[in-house]
Every structure is written in structure tokens, then in C-alpha cells.
Design a protein around this motif. Structure first.
Motif, PDB file in Angstrom:
ATOM      1  N   GLU A  64      41.504 -11.261  23.853  1.00 31.37           N
ATOM      2  CA  GLU A  64      41.426 -11.462  22.299  1.00 31.37           C
ATOM      3  C   GLU A  64      40.187 -12.422  22.277  1.00 31.37           C
ATOM      4  O   GLU A  64      40.092 -13.557  22.755  1.00 31.37           O
ATOM      5  CB  GLU A  64      42.844 -12.085  21.744  1.00 31.37           C
ATOM      6  N   ILE A  65      39.477 -12.310  21.295  1.00 30.23           N
ATOM      7  CA  ILE A  65      38.358 -13.213  20.936  1.00 30.23           C
ATOM      8  C   ILE A  65      38.652 -14.131  19.721  1.00 30.23           C
ATOM      9  O   ILE A  65      38.931 -13.757  18.552  1.00 30.23           O
ATOM     10  CB  ILE A  65      37.102 -12.534  20.592  1.00 30.23           C
ATOM     11  N   PRO A  66      38.603 -15.179  19.931  1.00 29.70           N
ATOM     12  CA  PRO A  66      39.152 -16.357  18.666  1.00 29.70           C
ATOM     13  C   PRO A  66      37.863 -16.536  17.724  1.00 29.70           C
ATOM     14  O   PRO A  66      36.812 -16.224  18.161  1.00 29.70           O
ATOM     15  CB  PRO A  66      39.212 -17.665  19.438  1.00 29.70           C
ATOM     16  N   GLU A  67      38.391 -16.760  16.498  1.00 26.81           N
ATOM     17  CA  GLU A  67      37.274 -16.790  15.487  1.00 26.81           C
ATOM     18  C   GLU A  67      36.131 -17.811  15.797  1.00 26.81           C
ATOM     19  O   GLU A  67      34.938 -17.757  15.279  1.00 26.81           O
ATOM     20  CB  GLU A  67      37.945 -17.375  14.087  1.00 26.81           C
ATOM     21  N   GLU A  68      36.430 -19.130  16.438  1.00 26.56           N
ATOM     22  CA  GLU A  68      35.536 -19.810  17.034  1.00 26.56           C
ATOM     23  C   GLU A  68      34.473 -19.464  17.665  1.00 26.56           C
ATOM     24  O   GLU A  68      33.184 -19.850  17.658  1.00 26.56           O
ATOM     25  CB  GLU A  68      35.971 -21.208  17.282  1.00 26.56           C
ATOM     26  N   ILE A  69      34.658 -18.425  18.492  1.00 26.17           N
ATOM     27  CA  ILE A  69      33.328 -17.804  19.208  1.00 26.17           C
ATOM     28  C   ILE A  69      32.567 -17.183  18.296  1.00 26.17           C
ATOM     29  O   ILE A  69      31.360 -17.324  18.589  1.00 26.17           O
ATOM     30  CB  ILE A  69      34.199 -16.842  20.261  1.00 26.17           C
ATOM     31  N   PHE A  70      32.989 -16.413  17.133  1.00 23.52           N
ATOM     32  CA  PHE A  70      31.914 -15.789  16.474  1.00 23.52           C
ATOM     33  C   PHE A  70      31.020 -16.684  15.764  1.00 23.52           C
ATOM     34  O   PHE A  70      30.118 -16.745  15.360  1.00 23.52           O
ATOM     35  CB  PHE A  70      32.801 -14.796  15.452  1.00 23.52           C
ATOM     36  N   VAL A  71      31.813 -18.335  15.184  1.00 22.76           N
ATOM     37  CA  VAL A  71      30.979 -19.070  14.537  1.00 22.76           C
ATOM     38  C   VAL A  71      30.281 -19.544  15.473  1.00 22.76           C
ATOM     39  O   VAL A  71      28.750 -20.029  15.233  1.00 22.76           O
ATOM     40  CB  VAL A  71      31.971 -20.202  14.117  1.00 22.76           C
ATOM     41  N   GLU A  72      30.506 -19.825  16.820  1.00 20.12           N
ATOM     42  CA  GLU A  72      29.272 -20.072  17.772  1.00 20.12           C
ATOM     43  C   GLU A  72      28.165 -19.410  17.943  1.00 20.12           C
ATOM     44  O   GLU A  72      27.095 -19.582  18.317  1.00 20.12           O
ATOM     45  CB  GLU A  72      30.050 -20.656  19.117  1.00 20.12           C
ATOM     46  N   LEU A  73      28.395 -18.036  17.768  1.00 19.62           N
ATOM     47  CA  LEU A  73      27.433 -17.138  18.142  1.00 19.62           C
ATOM     48  C   LEU A  73      26.479 -16.984  16.948  1.00 19.62           C
ATOM     49  O   LEU A  73      25.331 -16.684  17.439  1.00 19.62           O
ATOM     50  CB  LEU A  73      28.101 -15.651  17.965  1.00 19.62           C
ATOM     51  N   GLU A  74      26.948 -17.302  16.009  1.00 20.00           N
ATOM     52  CA  GLU A  74      25.955 -17.324  14.826  1.00 20.00           C
ATOM     53  C   GLU A  74      24.878 -18.430  14.689  1.00 20.00           C
ATOM     54  O   GLU A  74      23.788 -18.019  14.414  1.00 20.00           O
ATOM     55  CB  GLU A  74      26.742 -17.727  13.412  1.00 20.00           C
ATOM     56  N   LYS A  75      24.994 -19.107  15.655  1.00 21.40           N
ATOM     57  CA  LYS A  75      24.077 -20.305  15.868  1.00 21.40           C
ATOM     58  C   LYS A  75      22.781 -19.662  16.755  1.00 21.40           C
ATOM     59  O   LYS A  75      21.729 -20.046  16.800  1.00 21.40           O
ATOM     60  CB  LYS A  75      24.486 -21.326  16.844  1.00 21.40           C
ATOM     61  N   PHE A  76      23.081 -18.322  17.450  1.00 19.33           N
ATOM     62  CA  PHE A  76      22.125 -17.625  18.335  1.00 19.33           C
ATOM     63  C   PHE A  76      21.566 -16.474  17.641  1.00 19.33           C
ATOM     64  O   PHE A  76      20.459 -15.922  18.268  1.00 19.33           O
ATOM     65  CB  PHE A  76      22.743 -17.340  19.560  1.00 19.33           C
ATOM     66  N   ALA A  77      21.847 -16.519  16.313  1.00 17.73           N
ATOM     67  CA  ALA A  77      20.849 -15.272  15.538  1.00 17.73           C
ATOM     68  C   ALA A  77      19.618 -15.732  15.435  1.00 17.73           C
ATOM     69  O   ALA A  77      19.337 -16.852  15.051  1.00 17.73           O
ATOM     70  CB  ALA A  77      21.734 -15.227  14.135  1.00 17.73           C
ATOM     71  N   ASP A  78      18.654 -14.610  15.621  1.00 26.42           N
ATOM     72  CA  ASP A  78      17.434 -14.830  15.669  1.00 26.42           C
ATOM     73  C   ASP A  78      16.781 -14.925  13.850  1.00 26.42           C
ATOM     74  O   ASP A  78      15.542 -15.250  13.806  1.00 26.42           O
ATOM     75  CB  ASP A  78      16.596 -13.678  16.257  1.00 26.42           C
ATOM     76  N   GLU A  79      17.530 -14.831  13.086  1.00 29.41           N
ATOM     77  CA  GLU A  79      17.046 -14.491  11.731  1.00 29.41           C
ATOM     78  C   GLU A  79      17.076 -15.990  10.964  1.00 29.41           C
ATOM     79  O   GLU A  79      17.470 -16.846  11.306  1.00 29.41           O
ATOM     80  CB  GLU A  79      18.116 -13.668  10.698  1.00 29.41           C
TER      81      GLU A  79
END
Length: 79
Positions: A64-79
Motif C-alpha cells: 500500500e502506498i501512503p499519500e505522503e509518498i506521492f507528495v514527495e514524488l511531486e518534488k521530482f517533477a520536471d515541469e
């Protein structure tokens, strides 16, 4: 000429060079080189949203993937 390693984004299904993707690993691995179950996502906001919506990361990593993982992934977005 050197071969460029390609990997497939789970969310979009695109084949991209490894440098354009981010590797998410089930266990903590800051280097991205450790053995273990891993998945690749394109470094874009759309790919992260799609992965969350379709729950492809949870299926690929079998956890199960917690919500905070997706928040942290947003920091790596190239846009």
C-alpha cells in the motif's frame, strides 16, 4: 555508439531513457542501484497523478502506498 538503457513508465506506458524516469523501490534506496522490487515513473506531474489514480505503484510494488509518498514524488517533477 553506446546503447541507451530504456525503461517503461508504469503510468503512461512510454519507453524512455532511464535518466528521464524516477525509480521507486519498495525498500529505502537513495542511490537507486540497490536490488529489490522497483518501478519506474516518468518525471511529470501527469504521470504521478495517473499512477495514484490507477494505483499502479501499489500493484507493482505489492504494498500500500501512503499519500505522503506521492507528495514527495511531486518534488521530482520536471515541469
Amino acid at each position: 555508439m553506446r546503447k541507451i538503457p530504456l525503461r517503461k513508465c508504469l503510468a503512461t506506458g512510454e519507453q524512455l531513457p532511464k535518466q528521464q524516469l524516477i525509480r521507486i523501490v519498495r525498500n529505502k534506496d537513495p542511490t537507486g542501484k540497490m536490488n529489490g522490487r522497483g518501478a519506474y515513473l516518468k518525471r511529470s506531474h501527469e504521470a504521478f497523478v495517473l499512477a495514484k489514480k490507477k494505483k499502479v505503484l501499489a500493484r507493482a510494488l505489492q504494498v500500500e502506498i501512503p499519500e505522503e509518498i506521492f507528495v514527495e514524488l511531486e518534488k521530482f517533477a520536471d515541469e
